[in-house]
Design a protein around this motif. Structure first.
Motif, mmCIF file in Angstrom:
data_model
loop_
_atom_site.group_PDB
_atom_site.id
_atom_site.type_symbol
_atom_site.label_atom_id
_atom_site.label_comp_id
_atom_site.label_asym_id
_atom_site.label_seq_id
_atom_site.Cartn_x
_atom_site.Cartn_y
_atom_site.Cartn_z
ATOM 1 N N MET A 38 63.730 58.129 -25.666
ATOM 2 C CA MET A 38 64.529 57.039 -25.122
ATOM 3 C C MET A 38 65.015 56.192 -26.278
ATOM 4 S SD MET A 38 63.311 53.984 -22.659
ATOM 5 C CE MET A 38 64.543 52.906 -21.989
ATOM 6 N N THR A 39 66.308 56.081 -26.427
ATOM 7 C CA THR A 39 66.825 55.274 -27.513
ATOM 8 C C THR A 39 67.771 54.236 -26.950
ATOM 9 O OG1 THR A 39 66.665 57.146 -29.000
ATOM 10 C CG2 THR A 39 68.003 55.325 -29.728
ATOM 11 N N LEU B 186 57.884 55.474 -26.389
ATOM 12 C CA LEU B 186 59.190 55.262 -25.760
ATOM 13 C C LEU B 186 60.321 55.540 -26.743
ATOM 14 C CD1 LEU B 186 58.433 51.989 -23.799
ATOM 15 C CD2 LEU B 186 59.062 54.196 -22.783
ATOM 16 N N HIS B 187 60.138 55.095 -27.959
ATOM 17 C CA HIS B 187 61.166 55.259 -28.986
ATOM 18 C C HIS B 187 61.409 56.728 -29.299
ATOM 19 C CE1 HIS B 187 62.669 54.880 -33.266
ATOM 20 N NE2 HIS B 187 63.557 54.209 -32.570
ATOM 21 N N THR C 194 62.172 61.777 -19.988
ATOM 22 C CA THR C 194 62.442 60.618 -19.135
ATOM 23 C C THR C 194 61.466 60.530 -17.968
ATOM 24 O OG1 THR C 194 64.101 61.896 -17.930
ATOM 25 C CG2 THR C 194 64.888 60.467 -19.703
ATOM 26 N N ALA C 195 60.769 61.619 -17.676
ATOM 27 C CA ALA C 195 59.844 61.620 -16.535
ATOM 28 C C ALA C 195 58.695 60.645 -16.735
ATOM 29 C CB ALA C 195 59.313 63.028 -16.314
ATOM 30 N N ASN C 196 58.202 60.485 -17.966
ATOM 31 C CA ASN C 196 57.038 59.622 -18.163
ATOM 32 C C ASN C 196 57.413 58.194 -18.549
ATOM 33 O OD1 ASN C 196 57.837 60.038 -20.820
ATOM 34 N ND2 ASN C 196 55.758 60.317 -21.576
ATOM 35 N N ILE C 197 58.687 57.891 -18.689
ATOM 36 C CA ILE C 197 59.105 56.550 -19.103
ATOM 37 C C ILE C 197 58.691 55.480 -18.099
ATOM 38 C CG2 ILE C 197 61.145 55.110 -19.512
ATOM 39 C CD1 ILE C 197 62.254 57.445 -21.182
#
Length: 87
Positions: free
Chosen positions: A1-2, A37-38, A43-46
């Motif tokens: 995730m950016t 996160l970085h 995206t499933a575990n965000i």
């Protein structure tokens, strides 16, 4: 995730942990989650990571005994959390 909020938080997290970790041991986990996160392409575990962040940070409550960088990191994380929730 950016995104720019996670980018900022990821830059601040190790510094804030080093400065305030003695009085705020939760910062180790905050740094670990922020880095996850970085670096995350999954995206499933965000949502779960942000849920844990909300728990660990008491919904991004900024303690009274901290510097501006600490506050900026929590604010960036909270903005990113709200951004992903709206997506």
């Amino acid at each position: 995730m950016t995104n720019r909020h996670i980018e900022k938080a990821a830059q601040l997290a190790p510094i804030v942990e080093r400065v305030h970790g003695g009085h705020h041991p939760e910062l180790t986990r905050v740094r670990e989650i922020t880095q996850a996160l970085h670096q995350s392409d999954n995206t499933a575990n965000i949502p779960e990571l942000f849920q844990e962040l909300r728990t660990v940070t008491d919904n991004y409550a900024i303690p009274n005994d901290v510097c501006e960088a600490f506050g900026a990191m929590y604010q960036a994380l909270e903005r990113s959390d709200k951004q992903q929730a709206a997506a």
